[in-house]
Design an enzyme around this catalytic site. Structure first.
Site, PDB file in Angstrom:
ATOM      1  N   HIS A   1       0.846  -1.167   0.084  1.00 52.17           N
ATOM      2  CA  HIS A   1       0.055   0.017  -0.091  1.00 52.17           C
ATOM      3  C   HIS A   1       0.882   1.223  -0.154  1.00 52.17           C
ATOM      4  O   HIS A   1       0.565   2.374  -0.413  1.00 52.17           O
ATOM      5  CB  HIS A   1      -1.075  -0.064   1.051  1.00 52.17           C
ATOM      6  CG  HIS A   1      -0.327   0.192   2.622  1.00 52.17           C
ATOM      7  ND1 HIS A   1      -0.224  -0.647   3.316  1.00 52.17           N
ATOM      8  CD2 HIS A   1      -0.051   1.381   3.281  1.00 52.17           C
ATOM      9  CE1 HIS A   1       0.279  -0.037   4.552  1.00 52.17           C
ATOM     10  NE2 HIS A   1       0.243   1.131   4.324  1.00 52.17           N
TER      11      HIS A   1
ATOM     12  N   ASP B   1       0.348  -7.623   1.636  1.00 47.63           N
ATOM     13  CA  ASP B   1       0.729  -6.290   1.728  1.00 47.63           C
ATOM     14  C   ASP B   1       2.099  -6.118   1.637  1.00 47.63           C
ATOM     15  O   ASP B   1       2.660  -5.432   2.543  1.00 47.63           O
ATOM     16  CB  ASP B   1       0.040  -5.527   2.978  1.00 47.63           C
ATOM     17  CG  ASP B   1       0.179  -4.038   2.820  1.00 47.63           C
ATOM     18  OD1 ASP B   1       0.497  -3.629   1.654  1.00 47.63           O
ATOM     19  OD2 ASP B   1      -0.108  -3.137   3.972  1.00 47.63           O
TER      20      ASP B   1
ATOM     21  N   SER C   1       4.605   2.865   7.971  1.00 55.30           N
ATOM     22  CA  SER C   1       4.329   1.982   7.241  1.00 55.30           C
ATOM     23  C   SER C   1       5.768   1.488   6.243  1.00 55.30           C
ATOM     24  O   SER C   1       5.930   2.287   5.437  1.00 55.30           O
ATOM     25  CB  SER C   1       3.135   2.342   6.241  1.00 55.30           C
ATOM     26  OG  SER C   1       1.770   2.346   6.851  1.00 55.30           O
TER      27      SER C   1
END
Length: 512
Positions: free
Chosen positions: A148, A178, A261
């Site tokens: 992402h 992911d 992230s």
């Protein structure tokens, strides 16, 4: 008397003389008391540091705290150079109307009748995340991050710890876990490669240090502990992990925010044990519920990205779903100690290996299965062509099955016409069923879902039907249902259902 005469009066002179004497006396007394005895050093030389004056137990505590502090410094010095900032540009499409000045749902609920822009415009959208340098091959440097963060990027820029910027490109991505891998080229000798640890060795209570770029604050380090391991998105209900993510997660209270992230979660030895991925937060900021993908889930993916450009998954060929307590009781299984195979794909490895709809998987290659997501991860990590040993509960008994895993083919896995039986049933006693709406005196199972284009859909079964008979044999439990639809002697399968109080017989599905 004038003021000038008063200043020169005898009484005023005496008072001033007394005040001067008092001041001189105080000054001499202070000097006498503050002067050290002959042969002793002055007070400024004699003073000790606060630590030296502290009791022995306090000194020991401070020494312990300093040792922990030194450990954190070591981790930061070791890992920070291997964590990078990733800036991306993505191409997005504006679907709003031409006169919209704010997002259409900014102040109100979506309007289903709202006109959309017939000529949507594309625009560039910028994003920020973190990454971990995990490998170097000559001039090529590989950075692991989240899908992402970089999976949809049209432009990727990596900024290393020393502030140098590099144009990067996507090597491969995987939406199911992911994960994404990007690469850039550099001659710099200062490029540091992270040491990958063993996330399976983590225990609740272990130190956890998060390193990344929250809100663009480069190389931020936060510390906490491992709050839990083996978390899944379903553990937190609707607020859980992104849809479709099959990873389990390390939960930590180390502060993680937007921009973290793809960054590193490391242990006290400076080894990367996780990839910081998401947070659970009603505010958008850290509330001590951060989640990281275990690094062991990514090690094989790194190799697959470099050699194949994608992650290769093993395929079993069953469709799994959760079951409620009442349904589990009728099957004679523990709902927290296995995974329920509701459907089997025709000609799949599972079909060839003897799997049947209704089997409850409890072990794979000697490893206990604790849930649906775990079984998906276990099977996905099995190499194609490898034989795997399964233990399933069937009709209350343990059955051993041996299956040769095949490569996952999304086109085949998505073909609902190959799914048997294509309907999900639960016990009439299920807590998910409104008992007040059930017809009196009816026994059987309730259909809660029918997969489009599946055998069940083609013969006319509908959600809400209560199946009372299979091939004209009455049933009263979920176990009865699966026993009869799997009967090898039955060439076809037809159902008698109670639909809105009326008994209806479906078409027959011819088994192949």
């Amino acid at each position: 008397m004038s003021i000038i005469k008063r200043l020169y009066s005898r009484n005023f002179f005496i008072i001033n003389l007394v005040l001067v004497g008092v001041i001189i006396g105080f000054g001499l007394a202070y000097t006498g008391f503050s002067r050290p005895p002959a042969g002793q050093p002055s007070a400024s030389i004699q003073a000790e540091s606060p630590v030296a004056q502290a009791p022995a137990d306090v000194k020991a505590a401070i020494a312990t705290a300093e040792a922990v502090q030194n450990a954190f410094r070591y981790v930061a010095d070791r890992v920070q150079p291997a964590v990078v900032e990733i800036n991306v540009v993505e191409t997005a499409t504006d679907q709003s109307g031409p006169n919209d000045q704010v997002p259409p749902f900014f102040f109100k609920a979506p309007d289903q009748g709202q006109d959309q822009n017939p000529n949507p415009q594309q625009f560039q959208e910028r994003g920020l995340g973190s990454g971990i340098i995990v490998r170097r091959d000559g001039k090529t440097v590989y950075v692991l991050t989240n899908n992402h963060v970089a999976g949809s990027a049209t432009e990727i820029t990596v900024t290393t710890h020393d502030g140098k910027e590099y144009k990067a490109s996507l090597v491969g991505k995987d939406e199911r876990k992911d994960l994404a891998l990007v690469k850039f080229s550099s001659d710099s000798a200062s490029i540091a490669v992270a040491t990958l640890g063993d996330s399976s060795a983590l225990r609740v209570g272990d130190w956890a240090i998060a390193i990344g770029n929250p809100f663009g604050l480069v190389s931020s380090v936060t510390a906490g502990i491992v709050s839990a391991i083996g978390r899944t998105g379903s553990d937190l209900g609707p607020s859980g992990a992104p849809d479709g993510n099959i990873s389990d997660f390390i939960q930590t209270d180390a502060s993680i925010n937007k921009g973290n992230s793809g960054g590193a979660l490391v242990n006290i030895r400076g080894e990367v044990v996780g990839i910081n991925t998401w947070i659970a937060s009603p505010t958008g900021g850290s509330i001590g519920l951060g989640f990281a993908i275990p690094i062991n889930n990514a090690k094989r993916a790194i190799d697959d990205f470099i050699t194949k450009g994608k992650v290769s998954y093993g395929w079993l060929g069953v469709s799994l779903r959760d079951i409620d307590k009442a349904t589990a009781a009728e099957l004679g299984v523990d709902p927290k100690a296995g995974a329920f195979a509701a459907h089997v794909f025709r000609d799949s490895p599972a079909d060839k290996g003897g799997f049947l709809p209704g089997d409850y998987v409890t072990r794979v290659n000697g490893q206990d299965v604790t849930g649906l997501d775990q079984l998906v991860r276990i099977v996905g990590d099995l190499s194609a062509g490898r034989r795997a040993d399964f233990v399933v509960k069937r009709g209350g008994a343990d059955v051993k099955l041996s299956v040769v895993i095949e490569p996952r083919k999304d086109a085949v896995a998505a073909n609902d016409g190959n799914v048997y039986p294509g309907l999900d049933v639960v016990s009439l006693k299920s807590e998910d069923i409104d008992q007040t709406k059930l017809p009196k005196g009816v026994s059987g199972v309730v259909v809660v879902n029918v997969i489009p284009k599946s055998p069940a859909a083609t013969i006319g079964v509908k959600p809400g039907d209560i199946i009372t008979q299979v091939n004209e044999t009455a049933i009263s439990t979920v176990r009865d249902f699966y026993r009869l639809i799997n009967d090898p002697a039955a060439a076809k399968v037809a159902f008698t259902v109670n639909r809105d109080g009326t008994s209806v017989t479906t078409l027959a599905y011819v088994r192949k």
